[in-house]
Design a protein around this motif. Structure first.
Motif, short mmCIF file in Angstrom:
data_model
loop_
_atom_site.label_atom_id
_atom_site.label_comp_id
_atom_site.label_asym_id
_atom_site.label_seq_id
_atom_site.Cartn_x
_atom_site.Cartn_y
_atom_site.Cartn_z
N GLY A 112 7.26 -3.45 -13.11
CA GLY A 112 7.38 -2.32 -12.19
C GLY A 112 6.16 -2.11 -11.30
O GLY A 112 5.80 -0.96 -11.02
N HIS A 113 5.52 -3.20 -10.88
CA HIS A 113 4.42 -3.08 -9.93
C HIS A 113 4.79 -3.84 -8.67
O HIS A 113 5.44 -4.89 -8.73
CB HIS A 113 3.13 -3.69 -10.49
N CYS A 114 4.33 -3.32 -7.52
CA CYS A 114 4.52 -4.06 -6.27
C CYS A 114 3.54 -5.23 -6.28
O CYS A 114 2.33 -5.03 -6.35
CB CYS A 114 4.24 -3.15 -5.08
N ARG A 115 4.07 -6.45 -6.23
CA ARG A 115 3.19 -7.62 -6.31
C ARG A 115 2.40 -7.82 -5.02
O ARG A 115 1.46 -8.61 -4.99
CB ARG A 115 4.02 -8.87 -6.63
N PHE A 116 2.79 -7.13 -3.96
CA PHE A 116 2.05 -7.27 -2.69
C PHE A 116 1.68 -5.88 -2.16
O PHE A 116 1.81 -5.60 -0.98
CB PHE A 116 2.89 -8.09 -1.69
N TYR A 117 1.21 -5.06 -3.08
CA TYR A 117 0.90 -3.66 -2.74
C TYR A 117 -0.07 -3.56 -1.55
O TYR A 117 0.10 -2.74 -0.67
CB TYR A 117 0.30 -2.99 -3.98
N ALA A 118 -1.10 -4.43 -1.56
CA ALA A 118 -2.10 -4.35 -0.48
C ALA A 118 -1.53 -4.77 0.86
O ALA A 118 -2.13 -4.51 1.90
CB ALA A 118 -3.30 -5.24 -0.84
N HIS A 119 -0.37 -5.44 0.85
CA HIS A 119 0.20 -5.96 2.09
C HIS A 119 1.56 -5.33 2.39
O HIS A 119 2.31 -5.85 3.21
CB HIS A 119 0.34 -7.48 1.99
N ARG A 120 1.89 -4.25 1.71
CA ARG A 120 3.23 -3.66 1.86
C ARG A 120 3.42 -3.09 3.28
O ARG A 120 2.45 -2.77 3.97
CB ARG A 120 3.46 -2.58 0.79
N PRO A 121 4.69 -2.96 3.70
CA PRO A 121 4.98 -2.46 5.06
C PRO A 121 4.48 -1.02 5.28
O PRO A 121 4.26 -0.27 4.33
CB PRO A 121 6.51 -2.50 5.12
N LEU A 122 4.36 -0.66 6.55
CA LEU A 122 3.90 0.70 6.89
C LEU A 122 4.83 1.76 6.32
O LEU A 122 4.38 2.84 5.93
CB LEU A 122 3.79 0.84 8.42
N MET A 123 6.14 1.44 6.28
CA MET A 123 7.08 2.46 5.77
C MET A 123 6.84 2.73 4.29
O MET A 123 7.00 3.86 3.82
CB MET A 123 8.52 1.99 6.04
N CYS A 124 6.44 1.71 3.54
CA CYS A 124 6.13 1.92 2.11
C CYS A 124 4.88 2.79 1.99
O CYS A 124 4.74 3.57 1.05
CB CYS A 124 5.87 0.59 1.41
N ARG A 125 3.96 2.64 2.94
CA ARG A 125 2.74 3.47 2.92
C ARG A 125 3.06 4.89 3.35
O ARG A 125 2.46 5.86 2.88
CB ARG A 125 1.67 2.86 3.85
N ALA A 126 4.01 5.01 4.30
CA ALA A 126 4.37 6.34 4.82
C ALA A 126 5.05 7.17 3.75
O ALA A 126 4.80 8.37 3.61
CB ALA A 126 5.31 6.20 6.02
N PHE A 127 5.91 6.51 2.97
CA PHE A 127 6.68 7.27 2.00
C PHE A 127 5.79 7.78 0.87
O PHE A 127 4.95 7.07 0.36
CB PHE A 127 7.87 6.47 1.45
N HIS A 128 5.97 9.02 0.50
CA HIS A 128 5.21 9.61 -0.59
C HIS A 128 6.00 10.83 -1.07
O HIS A 128 7.01 11.19 -0.46
CB HIS A 128 3.81 10.04 -0.11
N SER A 129 5.51 11.45 -2.10
CA SER A 129 6.28 12.57 -2.66
C SER A 129 5.37 13.61 -3.28
O SER A 129 4.32 13.28 -3.84
CB SER A 129 7.24 12.01 -3.71
N LEU A 130 5.82 14.85 -3.20
CA LEU A 130 5.12 15.94 -3.88
C LEU A 130 5.82 16.28 -5.19
O LEU A 130 5.40 17.20 -5.89
CB LEU A 130 5.07 17.18 -2.98
N ASP A 131 6.90 15.57 -5.49
CA ASP A 131 7.65 15.91 -6.70
C ASP A 131 8.30 14.64 -7.28
O ASP A 131 9.35 14.20 -6.81
CB ASP A 131 8.73 16.95 -6.35
N VAL A 132 7.67 14.08 -8.27
CA VAL A 132 8.16 12.82 -8.83
C VAL A 132 9.55 12.99 -9.47
O VAL A 132 10.35 12.05 -9.48
CB VAL A 132 7.13 12.22 -9.82
N GLU A 133 9.87 14.19 -9.96
CA GLU A 133 11.19 14.40 -10.56
C GLU A 133 12.28 14.24 -9.50
O GLU A 133 13.36 13.71 -9.78
CB GLU A 133 11.28 15.77 -11.24
N ALA A 134 11.99 14.72 -8.28
CA ALA A 134 12.96 14.56 -7.18
C ALA A 134 13.14 13.06 -6.87
O ALA A 134 14.25 12.61 -6.61
CB ALA A 134 12.49 15.31 -5.94
#
Ligand code: SF4
Length: 210
Positions: A112-134
């Motif tokens: 369950g780790h992104c194998r290319f986390y340092a090179h992930r797309p901008l949209m993966c960087r944009a997405f975030h959350s204030l509520d992990v349950e959601a």
């Protein structure tokens, strides 16, 4: 001009400058590093002035958003990521994974780790959350709102828009691509770069609009 519009303008100019360089794939790699550094700096500045109401829950290893149906990316992001995958010798394995019916992003490791986390797309960087349950209820699932902190999302999406604006101005194909079919491609990355930098579109099977 708002800060967001200024980000878009500056990224468009930087993308055009990158195209003027000799080693363009390398130039885009440097540009993406610079964008990430800039984004982190801007986010810190916003955080100091207008902190989010609750901490962001995102970190490497937290993956509900990696199960979203589509991750939208631009051609240079796709090429940069494919370059990195090829360099690490995973291209064939990733392509096979992308063709498989296993759910989730083909870049997710079994742990369950992104194998290319340092090179992930901008949209993966944009997405975030204030509520992990959601997030756990399903990111992108109709009716399930995931609360976000708008400045974070805005900075990365404006960068992506700036990239598209600058490169379209120079006549390059800037179609919206979907991550999984991009990863399923088997054409060598150097050839994909070549076609794209010469005004062609090597991503017809990975377009969001098909
Ligand atoms: S590229 Fe990485 S962060 Fe983005 S969806 Fe795939 S595994 Fe998740």
């Amino acid at each position: 001009m708002s800060l967001e519009a200024e980000i878009e303008r500056q990224v468009a100019l930087a993308a055009i400058e990158t195209l003027a360089g000799q080693d363009r794939p390398r130039g885009f790699s440097d540009l993406f590093l610079l964008l990430e550094e800039t984004a982190v700096g801007l986010i810190e500045r916003h955080r100091a002035e207008f902190p989010p109401p609750t901490p962001l829950h995102c970190k490497d290893g937290c993956t509900p958003c990696c199960f979203t149906k589509h991750i939208v990316m631009t051609p240079p992001e796709a090429l940069f990521l494919l370059d990195m995958i090829e360099l690490c010798g995973f291209r064939l394995a990733v392509s096979q994974e992308a063709h498989s019916s296993r759910k989730g992003c083909p870049l997710l490791s079994k742990k369950g780790h992104c194998r290319f986390y340092a090179h992930r797309p901008l949209m993966c960087r944009a997405f975030h959350s204030l509520d992990v349950e959601a997030c756990k209820k399903g990111v992108g699932v109709p009716g399930n709102e995931v609360p976000i902190w708008p400045p974070h999302f805005e900075i990365y999406t404006r960068m992506q828009a700036g990239l598209a604006r600058g490169l379209m101005e120079k006549g390059l194909a800037m179609t919206k691509l979907d991550l999984r079919p991009v990863l399923a491609l088997e054409t060598p990355t150097a050839l994909l770069w070549d076609i794209w930098l010469n005004g062609g579109d090597p991503f017809t099977t990975a377009r969001m609009d098909q």
